[in-house]
Structures are given as structure tokens and as C-alpha cells.
Scaffold this active site. Sequence first.
Site, PDB file in Angstrom:
ATOM      1  CB  SER B 139      -9.875   4.236   5.354  1.00 23.89           C
ATOM      2  OG  SER B 139      -9.380   3.726   4.148  1.00 23.89           O
ATOM      3  CG  HIS B 181     -12.614   2.055   1.173  1.00 20.77           C
ATOM      4  ND1 HIS B 181     -13.063   3.357   1.124  1.00 20.77           N
ATOM      5  CD2 HIS B 181     -11.421   2.094   1.844  1.00 20.77           C
ATOM      6  CE1 HIS B 181     -12.182   4.151   1.731  1.00 20.77           C
ATOM      7  NE2 HIS B 181     -11.182   3.405   2.175  1.00 20.77           N
ATOM      8  CD  GLU B 208     -16.019   4.546  -0.052  1.00 21.36           C
ATOM      9  OE1 GLU B 208     -16.756   5.415  -0.558  1.00 21.36           O
ATOM     10  OE2 GLU B 208     -14.940   4.174  -0.578  1.00 21.36           O
TER      11      GLU B 208
END
Lengths: 278, 278
Positions: B139, B181, B208
Amino acid sequence: VRTYVTPSRTTEGHPRGPIIAIGGAEDRSVDGSVLGRFVELAGGTDAKIAVIPTASTLDDTGDRYIEVFKSLGARTMVLPYRERKDAARTDWLDTLERSSGVFMTGGNQLRLSTILGGTPVATSLRRLNAGGVAVAGTSAGAGFLSEHMIAYGDEGFLPRARMVDLMPGLGLTNKIIVDQHFRQRDRLGRMFTALSANPFAVGIGLDEDTAAVIGADDVIEVVGAGTMTVVDPSEVEYSSLAEASDGDPIGLVGIRLHFLLPGWRYDLNQRTATPVPN
Amino acid sequence: VRTYVTPSRTTEGHPRGPIIAIGGAEDRSVDGSVLGRFVELAGGTDAKIAVIPTASTLDDTGDRYIEVFKSLGARTMVLPYRERKDAARTDWLDTLERSSGVFMTGGNQLRLSTILGGTPVATSLRRLNAGGVAVAGTSAGAGFLSEHMIAYGDEGFLPRARMVDLMPGLGLTNKIIVDQHFRQRDRLGRMFTALSANPFAVGIGLDEDTAAVIGADDVIEVVGAGTMTVVDPSEVEYSSLAEASDGDPIGLVGIRLHFLLPGWRYDLNQRTATPVPN
């Protein structure tokens, strides 16, 4: 027996008429560039325009268009086909055959295909366009124009198996698959999916108030306010669609993608985009 | 005076370590393929892993990773850098320098860049990777790995002027811009925008639970559950960005786009994708 070919055969030396696919929610004032361009292509103040509101279930869908087209100097008639037997009405067919431009409104493209598909009206529309008449559709009307019509689909940019359903459309051309409300309804992924099975056509994604004006030479001009997204799968090297289960992401290698602004052009045969810098 | 080059210079004959960019929300069980691959690349049961939870403001962000990495047989330490002066702690630097793998957690990539940017920790991370150590980020940690880091951005697939802000990142490579994401947060448009200014890098969009494992040969393997979207702007013929006002759609001609599934590869130097059919 008529032979069904896409598009309808043109007469030697007589180019087909323009095809105008509009992304929906176009400016419906007399100053709107999209509707203005359509009337111009239909003959301007000499135009005789037939409005087909069949995609819509509302009674007044054609009214606003009549008002605008008349304000722009065109003679305008509504042909309110509501069920398949309407398609046999010879008075309406006569009106249609004398038109210099046809405009199909928004609503549901499956109403257009279920009510007009395979009728004399569809044959007439194909023959009119082959003979030089401008045929336009907005929103559902735009989706119906091509041979392969997006009937249903899901949102998102990532292609997934079964996220889109194609059904047969009017078939003025089979070189493009058209989708509308493109940015507004997040439809890039369903276009990738639509092209992932058989990458021969070009995907044309139209934002609202944006039109693809497809000339007889298969060069598209972007008209209106938004972006025309072009998905060119001609260089796709691999698609995993045949191996994918329902809902699986589809692997795709080699998509070409263009975002074209108003005034820019795209050549469907050469597969080349021409920007027009400010 | 150290010369700042991207990536850090490697020693003749010693390839740099793998760079592992993870799209967030990876499977954190011991069976998770993404974390498992990282531990393997860091040395497996011989691995000494440093976890840097700096992107997060939560105290326990590193704990779940320690648990998984230890279950996989790796020695694991957390280096909880919270402010710039922490970056000078020699005990932590010693631990970092002895690690065979570094893992940066999620949170906010601007915490990583504001707290570690320009410090001995950043220099050490760059040198460690150049020397063969595996450096991973998930992330925010993934976004920070490259020279150009996406700091902020808006949703949607259509590129628009000012929809994304790039800031300097760690700089393990400048060949890619990473976003995470990717499908879940609808980030394709901000990637097009990020590449529209200077199309030298390749955009890597990670869903993800999906990782890009970038080897010393600059070949990426997709690992995990989702899709890796590759945006290759090397054939872009025209970008209207210089003419666009804030929020305007950007016209772009000639983007190449690939959707790669787990196991598939992408060569950053050759710009070629290799599918692995089932």
C-alpha cells in the site's frame, strides 16, 4: 429475398450517410453543438428529420428534439413506434423514406432492438443510411446503431468475464462497438470485456454531450463537450477470456487506448488518431 | 559527498535485490502467497527481516507482520521510526544494515517520505537494495518505493489535469510509477495523468492482495490474487496536458495497456508482456 450485409450495400459512387453516435445528455438548446451538427448533416434548413422515440417509454421524449430541430430550420416529424406491428404502418414508412435525417432518442436499447429488429423499419434505416441519409442516436439510440450492441454491463475499469452482454443491433456498421455515458457511468471495463472475445472491432466510448460523427470515409470527428475514448484491440497478443470463469478478471496484452478531445479525429480503417492542438 | 543516482549503484557483478510492490490488503496468513514470496526472497528460514511501520500512526501495525514472518521461519525486528530524529539512531541503523529483507507497511506514503526522506535510513535502504537485499512495501509502502511517488489523487478512469500529485519517493527505481488498491479505488485515470506529463516511466497498478516482484533483470512477476495493470506510454504520440486547465480532460494518443494475471510477467526494459495460459 434481401441479403443481410453490414453495412447495407451502397450504390456505386454514392457514399453512405454519416452515422452520429451521441453519448447521451447532450445540450438540447439551439446552441448545442452536437444536435446542431446533426441537423447540418441532415441538410440544415432543407432537412426533413424523423425522430424515433422508441427506446423511451415516456410520451414526450421526442418533443424537446422536435422543438430544437424546428428552431434550427428543419422539418421534423415523430414516428412513435411502440410495438412491432407499428413497424408495418405504410404512412410512417413513407415519412421515414422521405427523411434526410433520422434521430433515435435515449431510453433502453433493447426496446429499439426488440420492437424494430428485423422489421421494414430496420431495413429502411439501413438502406437510408447506405443511400446518404444521416442517422443519429443518443444514449440507447447510439448503442443500437452498430452491428454489436452492448445490452447490459457492470461498472469498473477492469475487464471481467460476463461483465457485459452483447446483442445484435441495427448494423449500420460492424467496425465499432459504441458505449455511452462512458465516463459518467464508469464503463471502460465493460468495453475491454466486449472486445476481449474477438478483437476485430474498435471500441468507441462516448461521454455525455459528446458525439462521434462517422463520415463515409470511416473517419470519426469528436463533437461536443467531453472525451471520446477509443479502445483499439488490433494489436492484442493474448486474451485469457476463454479460460476465465464468471466474474474472473480477464488478462489482456496489447490494448491501444486513446483519449480524444472535441475536434480530434480517428480513422477507423487506418487506426490512427489525429489530435488538434489548441 | 554521496552522489544521488537512481537506483543506487550496484557493485560490478552483484545484481540489486528484488523490489516487491504490494497493492495492499494482502493475505496475512502464513499461507498468503505475497508475504510468503517476500520471505523466500529475503532468505527464507535464514531471513532477517526489518519491518518499518512508519507509514502508519497505529502502534500495532507491525505486529501482524512479525507474527507471519516468524511463522515462516524468519528472524524479524520492528524499526518504529516515528520522527526524523529517529533516523539517526545507530542501533536501529545497525539492525537495518544487517537485514536481508525490509518490509514497509501501509498507512500514508507522505509519512514515509517526510520522516525518512534524505536521512541515513533512506540512504541505507537504497544501498541495501543495490547490494542484493529484498525491499518490499505494501500500500503506502509500495507507493514510496519508486523515484516518483503518487502522493494524492482522484478517482475515475479518465485523465484530467491536476487529478494527481507526484512527490519524490525512495528511488529504488525510476522506471515505474506504482499505484495500489488499484481496481478497488478506481485509480486508472490518475495513472494516465501521472504518465501524461513525461511518458518515460511505466505505470504499475496493483490490485489488493497482488504484488509486482521486480527482479534484478527488471522483469516483473505478478504474484497474488488480483490483476496487475500495466500502462506503457512509450508510444504516446501526443498529450494535451500542457494546454489543459485544472480539471480539464487530457487528450492522449497511443497508450498501450495490459492486464496481467498472477504468474504472468512484464519486462520493463523490453516493454513486453508474457502471459502464462492455464
